[in-house]
Design a protein around this motif. Structure first.
Motif, PDB file in Angstrom:
ATOM      1  N   ALA A 162       9.260  50.891  37.799  1.00 30.08           N
ATOM      2  CA  ALA A 162      10.812  50.174  37.813  1.00 30.08           C
ATOM      3  C   ALA A 162      11.825  50.879  36.756  1.00 30.08           C
ATOM      4  O   ALA A 162      11.624  50.937  35.691  1.00 30.08           O
ATOM      5  N   ALA A 163      12.872  51.104  37.657  1.00 33.30           N
ATOM      6  CA  ALA A 163      14.227  51.557  36.725  1.00 33.30           C
ATOM      7  C   ALA A 163      15.173  50.643  37.090  1.00 33.30           C
ATOM      8  O   ALA A 163      15.249  50.244  38.270  1.00 33.30           O
ATOM      9  N   ALA A 164      16.287  50.862  36.175  1.00 35.11           N
ATOM     10  CA  ALA A 164      17.646  50.126  36.788  1.00 35.11           C
ATOM     11  C   ALA A 164      18.540  51.114  37.258  1.00 35.11           C
ATOM     12  O   ALA A 164      19.186  52.089  36.977  1.00 35.11           O
ATOM     13  N   GLY A 165      19.020  50.878  38.709  1.00 38.08           N
ATOM     14  CA  GLY A 165      19.894  51.377  39.341  1.00 38.08           C
ATOM     15  C   GLY A 165      21.379  51.043  39.085  1.00 38.08           C
ATOM     16  O   GLY A 165      21.458  49.835  38.832  1.00 38.08           O
ATOM     17  N   ILE A 166      22.427  51.830  39.217  1.00 37.23           N
ATOM     18  CA  ILE A 166      23.601  51.464  39.030  1.00 37.23           C
ATOM     19  C   ILE A 166      24.393  51.846  39.921  1.00 37.23           C
ATOM     20  O   ILE A 166      24.576  53.124  40.476  1.00 37.23           O
ATOM     21  N   VAL A 167      25.273  51.123  40.700  1.00 37.71           N
ATOM     22  CA  VAL A 167      26.377  51.511  41.659  1.00 37.71           C
ATOM     23  C   VAL A 167      27.796  50.872  41.365  1.00 37.71           C
ATOM     24  O   VAL A 167      27.708  49.826  40.280  1.00 37.71           O
ATOM     25  N   ARG A 168      28.898  51.013  41.665  1.00 35.71           N
ATOM     26  CA  ARG A 168      30.106  50.442  41.577  1.00 35.71           C
ATOM     27  C   ARG A 168      30.947  50.643  42.692  1.00 35.71           C
ATOM     28  O   ARG A 168      31.050  51.356  43.602  1.00 35.71           O
ATOM     29  N   THR A 169      32.080  49.677  42.926  1.00 34.91           N
ATOM     30  CA  THR A 169      32.788  49.625  43.852  1.00 34.91           C
ATOM     31  C   THR A 169      34.010  48.940  43.622  1.00 34.91           C
ATOM     32  O   THR A 169      33.933  48.196  42.433  1.00 34.91           O
ATOM     33  N   ARG A 170      34.985  48.881  44.470  1.00 35.76           N
ATOM     34  CA  ARG A 170      36.268  48.357  44.246  1.00 35.76           C
ATOM     35  C   ARG A 170      36.256  46.989  45.326  1.00 35.76           C
ATOM     36  O   ARG A 170      37.022  46.061  44.925  1.00 35.76           O
ATOM     37  N   ASP A 171      35.684  47.193  46.495  1.00 35.75           N
ATOM     38  CA  ASP A 171      35.932  46.279  47.475  1.00 35.75           C
ATOM     39  C   ASP A 171      34.720  45.718  47.987  1.00 35.75           C
ATOM     40  O   ASP A 171      34.977  44.944  49.083  1.00 35.75           O
ATOM     41  N   LEU A 172      33.496  45.699  47.456  1.00 38.20           N
ATOM     42  CA  LEU A 172      32.171  45.533  47.963  1.00 38.20           C
ATOM     43  C   LEU A 172      31.917  46.107  49.137  1.00 38.20           C
ATOM     44  O   LEU A 172      30.895  45.771  50.046  1.00 38.20           O
ATOM     45  N   GLU A 173      32.646  47.311  49.708  1.00 38.48           N
ATOM     46  CA  GLU A 173      32.505  47.891  50.927  1.00 38.48           C
ATOM     47  C   GLU A 173      31.979  49.230  50.616  1.00 38.48           C
ATOM     48  O   GLU A 173      30.661  49.669  51.362  1.00 38.48           O
ATOM     49  N   LYS A 174      32.590  50.123  50.003  1.00 40.50           N
ATOM     50  CA  LYS A 174      32.256  51.446  49.834  1.00 40.50           C
ATOM     51  C   LYS A 174      31.627  51.476  48.161  1.00 40.50           C
ATOM     52  O   LYS A 174      32.200  50.916  47.316  1.00 40.50           O
TER      53      LYS A 174
END
Length: 391
Positions: A162-174
């Motif tokens: 198990a690892a901690a993945g990270i994402v980011r967005t401005r609009d919950l779309e991209k």
């Protein structure tokens, strides 16, 4: 032409989406209110996710891609709307993320037509789940989730990493994918979340160090660490915040839950604790507060559980489990805690920032011994008898 069964199923689907939720009047503890109906279930998954609607390729109108469960959801409040980024598990056991939104915090959640597409940058990754959403003061919305891969160092097919993945967005779309979090002294990480503010100019994470996929081993509880660069997040040192303790609800393991809520006295946390029983692991929710200036330091932790599974909540794919990774505070300082039961469905409970803070700071701590627990209860009983006699 659509299959006649489609019209019938779609009518039931719309009825489910439009059903109004109600506070469960049978339950009372003064801390929070529970609602009768789950806010998300497998049946909330759109029909176009599950059925091939073309009668030429699906003449018997069979469900081609089944949905097993919809649970463990991150939550965020944006522009007057309530958003859930739920863990959706297919009949194939693989999980994916999907955004459901509503004008109401307790009902009417409808999934967007298509699931979230996470950039596929980790070829060894098999499964993703349990995203926690943080609206950070840097202006981005970050999602931190569990990235699971096969442990190829052993022959056991159930062994995973198990690892901690990270994402980011401005609009919950991209969604932009960043590097997975690296913690130099912890082999594995689960239940990681990003603190909503900078701490000493750095990004701060609550972690859950683990020796392997299931057991915390030497991991002593919920950790805390900081990093300079969110795109390539590396934590050199983890402090322990809320620690595991013998013969308590956190004896086997514990982990961060919803993103901490900023109160007047401290950061308010709703986390999960696990103990082992003859019937298997039991997951419940508990609370604590950390210092406003030093969010690694616990300053209050009421004894016992905040919430446990009741009635039908105890039944599901993984029974006797309550879990949260999302809560929302709106303009009225109402707090909506989205919690899953038994890895199957998602519920909601309502409180306020004031009530949550009162509970955390004014409920006695666990004295850790039966004799002391009895004395604690005797003190309350005698105080109440004295009060009643004065009425």
């Amino acid at each position: 032409m659509l299959h006649p069964r489609y019209t019938e199923l779609n009518k039931s689907y719309e009825k489910l989406i439009k059903r109004k939720n109600k506070i469960d009047s049978r339950f009372y503890n003064g801390i929070y209110e529970r609602y009768i109906y789950p806010v998300l279930t497998a049946k909330h998954a759109p029909l176009i996710w599950r059925y091939d609607l073309n009668p030429e390729t699906n003449p018997h109108f069979m469900e081609r891609l089944g949905i097993n469960s919809t649970f463990n959801s991150g939550a965020i409040y944006l522009n007057g709307k309530y958003y859930l980024v739920a863990r959706v598990e297919g009949a194939d056991r693989k999980s994916f993320f999907a955004v459901a939104e509503s004008d109401s915090p307790v009902d009417g959640f409808r999934f967007r037509d298509e699931p979230v597409v996470i950039p596929d940058t980790c070829p060894e990754e098999t499964n993703v789940y349990d995203m926690r959403l943080t609206l950070h003061e840097d202006g981005w919305i970050y999602g931190v989730f569990c990235s699971e891969s096969k442990d190829r160092g052993v022959k056991d097919l159930s062994a995973a990493v198990a690892a901690a993945g990270i994402v980011r967005t401005r609009d919950l779309e991209k969604w932009e994918r960043l590097d997975n979090l690296k913690t130099l002294k912890s082999p594995q990480q689960r239940n990681v979340m990003l603190h909503p503010e900078f701490v000493d100019g750095k990004y701060a994470f609550y972690t859950r160090p683990m020796d392997d996929f299931i057991n915390t081993g030497s991991g002593g509880g919920i950790g805390f660490g900081t990093c300079d660069d969110i795109k390539h997040a590396v934590i050199n040192e983890e402090k322990m915040t809320s620690e595991r303790r013998y013969h308590t609800i956190t004896e086997s393991k514990n982990g961060a839950g919803a993103i901490p809520i900023k109160g007047r006295k401290g950061w308010l946390h709703v986390a999960h604790g696990v103990r082992n029983t003859a019937a298997g692991l039991r997951y419940v929710l508990y609370c604590f507060a950390t210092d406003l200036k030093d969010p690694s330091r616990v300053i209050a932790q009421p004894g016992g559980m905040f919430m446990g599974p009741l009635g039908g909540e105890r039944v599901g794919d993984v029974s006797n489990v309550l879990f949260t990774n999302g809560a929302i505070v709106n303009e009225a300082n109402e707090v909506y805690i989205y919690y899953a039961s038994s890895d199957t469905r998602l519920h909601v409970a309502k409180t306020t920032v004031e009530k949550l803070e009162d509970y955390i700071f004014n409920t006695p701590e666990d004295p850790l011994r039966s004799a002391d627990c009895v004395q604690q209860r005797l003190d309350l009983i005698r105080k109440n008898k004295e009060f009643l006699s004065a009425q």
